[in-house]
Design a protein around this motif. Structure first.
Motif, mmCIF file in Angstrom:
data_model
loop_
_atom_site.group_PDB
_atom_site.id
_atom_site.type_symbol
_atom_site.label_atom_id
_atom_site.label_comp_id
_atom_site.label_asym_id
_atom_site.label_seq_id
_atom_site.Cartn_x
_atom_site.Cartn_y
_atom_site.Cartn_z
ATOM 1 N N CYS A 176 0.781 -1.119 0.092
ATOM 2 C CA CYS A 176 0.094 -0.024 0.107
ATOM 3 C C CYS A 176 0.930 1.126 0.012
ATOM 4 O O CYS A 176 0.322 2.362 -0.427
ATOM 5 C CB CYS A 176 -0.897 0.111 1.253
ATOM 6 S SG CYS A 176 -0.036 -0.052 2.680
ATOM 7 N N GLY A 177 2.219 1.211 0.467
ATOM 8 C CA GLY A 177 2.795 2.455 0.324
ATOM 9 C C GLY A 177 2.158 3.308 1.262
ATOM 10 O O GLY A 177 1.795 3.289 2.410
ATOM 11 N N ALA A 178 1.746 4.768 0.706
ATOM 12 C CA ALA A 178 1.179 5.772 1.395
ATOM 13 C C ALA A 178 -0.422 5.549 1.423
ATOM 14 O O ALA A 178 -1.029 6.617 1.718
ATOM 15 C CB ALA A 178 1.656 7.006 0.768
ATOM 16 N N ALA A 205 5.923 2.374 6.311
ATOM 17 C CA ALA A 205 4.900 2.827 5.480
ATOM 18 C C ALA A 205 3.448 2.808 5.764
ATOM 19 O O ALA A 205 2.650 3.621 5.759
ATOM 20 C CB ALA A 205 4.831 2.126 3.854
ATOM 21 N N VAL A 206 3.409 1.757 6.683
ATOM 22 C CA VAL A 206 2.040 1.469 7.391
ATOM 23 C C VAL A 206 1.675 2.395 8.341
ATOM 24 O O VAL A 206 0.423 2.823 8.624
ATOM 25 C CB VAL A 206 2.098 -0.076 8.108
ATOM 26 C CG1 VAL A 206 0.864 -0.110 8.895
ATOM 27 C CG2 VAL A 206 2.279 -1.168 6.963
ATOM 28 N N LYS A 207 2.760 2.950 8.889
ATOM 29 C CA LYS A 207 2.496 4.042 10.072
ATOM 30 C C LYS A 207 2.178 5.197 9.120
ATOM 31 O O LYS A 207 1.324 6.412 9.959
ATOM 32 C CB LYS A 207 3.826 4.491 10.723
ATOM 33 C CG LYS A 207 4.188 3.425 11.999
ATOM 34 C CD LYS A 207 5.580 3.506 12.542
ATOM 35 C CE LYS A 207 5.872 2.483 13.526
ATOM 36 N NZ LYS A 207 7.268 2.732 14.130
ATOM 37 N N VAL A 208 2.667 5.661 8.103
ATOM 38 C CA VAL A 208 2.300 6.646 7.511
ATOM 39 C C VAL A 208 0.803 6.668 6.950
ATOM 40 O O VAL A 208 -0.089 7.756 7.084
ATOM 41 C CB VAL A 208 2.981 6.585 5.985
ATOM 42 C CG1 VAL A 208 2.359 7.851 5.069
ATOM 43 C CG2 VAL A 208 4.498 7.268 6.416
ATOM 44 N N VAL A 209 0.187 5.290 6.559
ATOM 45 C CA VAL A 209 -0.958 5.066 6.408
ATOM 46 C C VAL A 209 -1.873 5.653 7.671
ATOM 47 O O VAL A 209 -2.894 6.305 7.661
ATOM 48 C CB VAL A 209 -1.388 3.903 5.918
ATOM 49 C CG1 VAL A 209 -2.882 3.488 5.719
ATOM 50 C CG2 VAL A 209 -0.756 3.666 4.489
ATOM 51 N N GLN A 210 -1.571 4.920 8.738
ATOM 52 C CA GLN A 210 -2.426 4.862 9.823
ATOM 53 C C GLN A 210 -2.716 6.240 10.532
ATOM 54 O O GLN A 210 -3.500 6.631 11.168
ATOM 55 C CB GLN A 210 -1.474 3.970 11.117
ATOM 56 C CG GLN A 210 -1.763 2.437 10.735
ATOM 57 C CD GLN A 210 -1.098 1.593 11.616
ATOM 58 O OE1 GLN A 210 -0.040 2.194 12.210
ATOM 59 N NE2 GLN A 210 -1.364 0.400 11.751
ATOM 60 N N THR A 211 -1.688 7.342 9.976
ATOM 61 C CA THR A 211 -1.790 8.682 10.480
ATOM 62 C C THR A 211 -2.256 9.460 9.657
ATOM 63 O O THR A 211 -2.254 10.647 9.761
ATOM 64 C CB THR A 211 -0.157 9.136 10.963
ATOM 65 O OG1 THR A 211 0.591 8.891 9.803
ATOM 66 C CG2 THR A 211 0.426 8.333 12.030
ATOM 67 N N HIS A 212 -2.614 8.979 8.339
ATOM 68 C CA HIS A 212 -3.388 9.815 7.310
ATOM 69 C C HIS A 212 -4.759 10.364 7.948
ATOM 70 O O HIS A 212 -5.464 9.852 8.858
ATOM 71 C CB HIS A 212 -3.711 9.013 6.125
ATOM 72 C CG HIS A 212 -3.960 9.814 5.033
ATOM 73 N ND1 HIS A 212 -5.452 10.270 4.732
ATOM 74 C CD2 HIS A 212 -3.227 10.211 4.130
ATOM 75 C CE1 HIS A 212 -5.373 10.949 3.560
ATOM 76 N NE2 HIS A 212 -4.293 10.891 3.057
ATOM 77 N N LYS A 213 -5.046 11.562 7.510
ATOM 78 C CA LYS A 213 -6.432 12.105 8.148
ATOM 79 C C LYS A 213 -7.583 11.271 7.598
ATOM 80 O O LYS A 213 -8.715 11.256 8.457
ATOM 81 C CB LYS A 213 -6.515 13.483 7.470
ATOM 82 C CG LYS A 213 -6.694 13.607 5.900
ATOM 83 C CD LYS A 213 -6.719 15.165 5.699
ATOM 84 C CE LYS A 213 -6.751 15.052 4.159
ATOM 85 N NZ LYS A 213 -6.807 16.694 3.651
ATOM 86 N N LEU A 214 -7.507 10.673 6.766
ATOM 87 C CA LEU A 214 -8.567 9.730 6.059
ATOM 88 C C LEU A 214 -8.666 8.353 6.882
ATOM 89 O O LEU A 214 -9.476 7.462 6.481
ATOM 90 C CB LEU A 214 -8.850 9.576 4.726
ATOM 91 C CG LEU A 214 -9.049 10.865 3.860
ATOM 92 C CD1 LEU A 214 -9.082 10.555 2.444
ATOM 93 C CD2 LEU A 214 -10.638 11.360 4.240
ATOM 94 N N TYR A 215 -7.755 8.045 7.623
ATOM 95 C CA TYR A 215 -7.502 6.772 8.253
ATOM 96 C C TYR A 215 -8.889 6.454 9.234
ATOM 97 O O TYR A 215 -8.532 7.226 10.294
ATOM 98 C CB TYR A 215 -6.236 6.285 8.686
ATOM 99 C CG TYR A 215 -6.226 4.975 9.101
ATOM 100 C CD1 TYR A 215 -6.046 3.835 8.210
ATOM 101 C CD2 TYR A 215 -5.951 4.628 10.562
ATOM 102 C CE1 TYR A 215 -5.924 2.625 8.601
ATOM 103 C CE2 TYR A 215 -5.992 3.311 11.016
ATOM 104 C CZ TYR A 215 -5.800 2.170 9.960
ATOM 105 O OH TYR A 215 -5.616 0.900 10.631
ATOM 106 N N ASP A 216 -9.517 5.564 8.989
ATOM 107 C CA ASP A 216 -10.508 5.259 10.125
ATOM 108 C C ASP A 216 -10.691 3.698 10.128
ATOM 109 O O ASP A 216 -11.232 3.029 9.314
ATOM 110 C CB ASP A 216 -12.017 5.810 9.529
ATOM 111 C CG ASP A 216 -13.073 5.701 10.582
ATOM 112 O OD1 ASP A 216 -12.939 4.896 11.496
ATOM 113 O OD2 ASP A 216 -14.183 6.123 10.418
#
Length: 424
Positions: A176-178, A205-216
């Motif tokens: 998934c990358g970002a 990379a997973v941490k980048v995804v988990q801290t994204h504003k759309l991550y729910d």
């Protein structure tokens, strides 16, 4: 001792430099409606070009033609019919390979084979694959995120899942990358029963995804997983996925791990489920520009940052997936990119495919004509009747750091960083 700076640059870095130079040229000479910079790269130059172009200049129809439908008309208005006009535009669609390109490719591969990665370093690159991807994402953070606008056109099946009445659907972005597929889907989803999983080889990379504003976590879940692992991840039930997304992911895997990766994909998918696939094609510009001491094994390379990338031929996809899946699409996407200022021609090549898991009682199958011959052996009897697909996308991933890369099936090499480009 003098240091050869150019020899230490990744092909993706060199490609970006070409883009930036083209962009600067366009600031002086505004592009026409049919003369916009190629949008495969996730670079500041590409972003500027996209912002300045009108929405009407976007690709509206898929330009990837399946090898089973060779008579279909190629999409794209930028077809080079007179070589004398090659430098009149920044990009040409459906570029045909000629003798000159074939000989150039063979010459570059022979050059690389003379100076491969030293034997004592090969195992260290393989052993440190995950750590090298972590370093990449730590350095770039989320600067390589890009909304893949071409996804809807090339893989409309994904966006059928976001409709309000689509029902319960599970999508998994592997490598998934970002979150370059995860977040566009969630952002557009009207389906309260759509759940998107995202995994990557890189914990960073997973941490980048988990801290994204759309991550729910009510709508999706990101976790670390290597596609080449001995089994599917504990976060996912067997045969529970409707669609698996593999965009510039397989190219980051060691060839010895391909079979296990395919087994994992089969176990993840529901019967009737679909894999959407896009990755590097053999003799793409990024492959031919590698310098010495980058070749790990045939068509498998290590970049300057330690991440790895493989360049495929379409028949390999048949060999890998044809015994378990029905091959619904197996296409090649070729483009000719030019730097009009420096009079440089650059040939890009990506493979695109769709693999369907058979329903119970059905047998897998593969198209009868799927080989794309890129160079050499023109008179070989085994390829005489082969269908060669030369379709191109006008808006595809490419080689830029921070686009979306994938490592070991966890990142997305083309997009991510090109790497990425797409991801890996």
């Amino acid at each position: 001792m003098a240091v050869d700076i150019e020899s230490k640059k990744r092909p993706s870095e060199l490609a970006i430099e070409e883009d930036i130079k083209v962009s600067k040229k366009q600031q002086v000479e505004p592009p026409t409606a049919n003369d916009k910079p190629h949008e495969e790269k996730d670079t500041p130059a590409a972003a500027t070009a996209e912002a300045s172009s009108s929405s009407g200049d976007k690709k509206q129809v898929s330009s990837s033609r399946d090898v089973n439908d060779p008579d279909s008309k190629p999409f794209g208005g930028r077809i080079l019919t007179d070589e004398a006009n090659v430098f009149e535009q920044n990009a040409w669609d459906h570029a045909e390979w000629g003798e000159e390109q074939e000989q150039h490719a063979l010459k570059e591969i022979a050059r690389q084979q003379q100076d491969p990665v030293p034997q004592e370093l090969i195992e260290s690159y393989h052993a440190e694959a995950a750590e090298n991807w972590n370093k990449f994402y730590a350095k770039n953070e989320n600067r390589f995120f890009k909304d893949r606008h071409w996804l809807r056109i090339e893989f409309p099946e994904l966006f059928q899942m976001v409709e309000a009445d689509a029902g319960e659907k599970n999508v998994m972005e592997i490598g998934c990358g970002a979150g370059n597929t995860m977040f566009p889907l969630l952002n557009e989803s009207k389906n309260p029963k759509l759940f998107v999983y995202a995994c990557d080889f890189s914990s960073t990379a997973v941490k980048v995804v988990q801290t994204h504003k759309l991550y729910d976590e009510k709508r999706g879940k990101a976790f670390v997983w290597d596609l080449a692992s001995d089994d599917i991840p504990p976060e996912v039930e067997p045969e529970s996925m409707d669609v698996l997304v593999l965009i510039f992911v397989f190219s980051a895997l060691h060839p010895d791990k391909w079979d296990q990766a395919v087994k994992n994909l089969y176990k993840l998918l529901k019967p009737g489920g679909l894999i959407v696939f896009r990755d590097y094609g053999r003799y793409d510009m990024a492959q031919l520009r590698f310098k010495k001491n980058r070749l790990l094994s045939d068509n498998f390379y290590v970049r300057g940052d330690g991440t790895r990338v493989y360049f495929f031929e379409s028949e390999q996809l048949v060999q890998l997936f044809g015994s378990k899946f029905t091959i619904e699409q197996n296409a090649v996407d070729r483009r000719l990119i030019v730097n009009r200022m420096r009079k440089v021609k650059m040939y890009r090549c990506w493979l695109q495919a769709k693999f369907r898991k058979p329903l119970e009682g059905q047998l897998p199958g593969a198209p009868s004509a799927t080989t794309v011959k890129t160079t050499g052996d023109k008179d070989d009897e085994t390829v005489k009747d082969t269908v060669v697909d030369t379709s191109f996308s006008l808006d595809t991933p490419s080689d830029s750091p921070g686009v979306e890369s994938s490592s070991n099936g966890a990142l997305g090499d083309g997009d991510k960083q090109e790497k990425e480009e797409t991801s890996s």
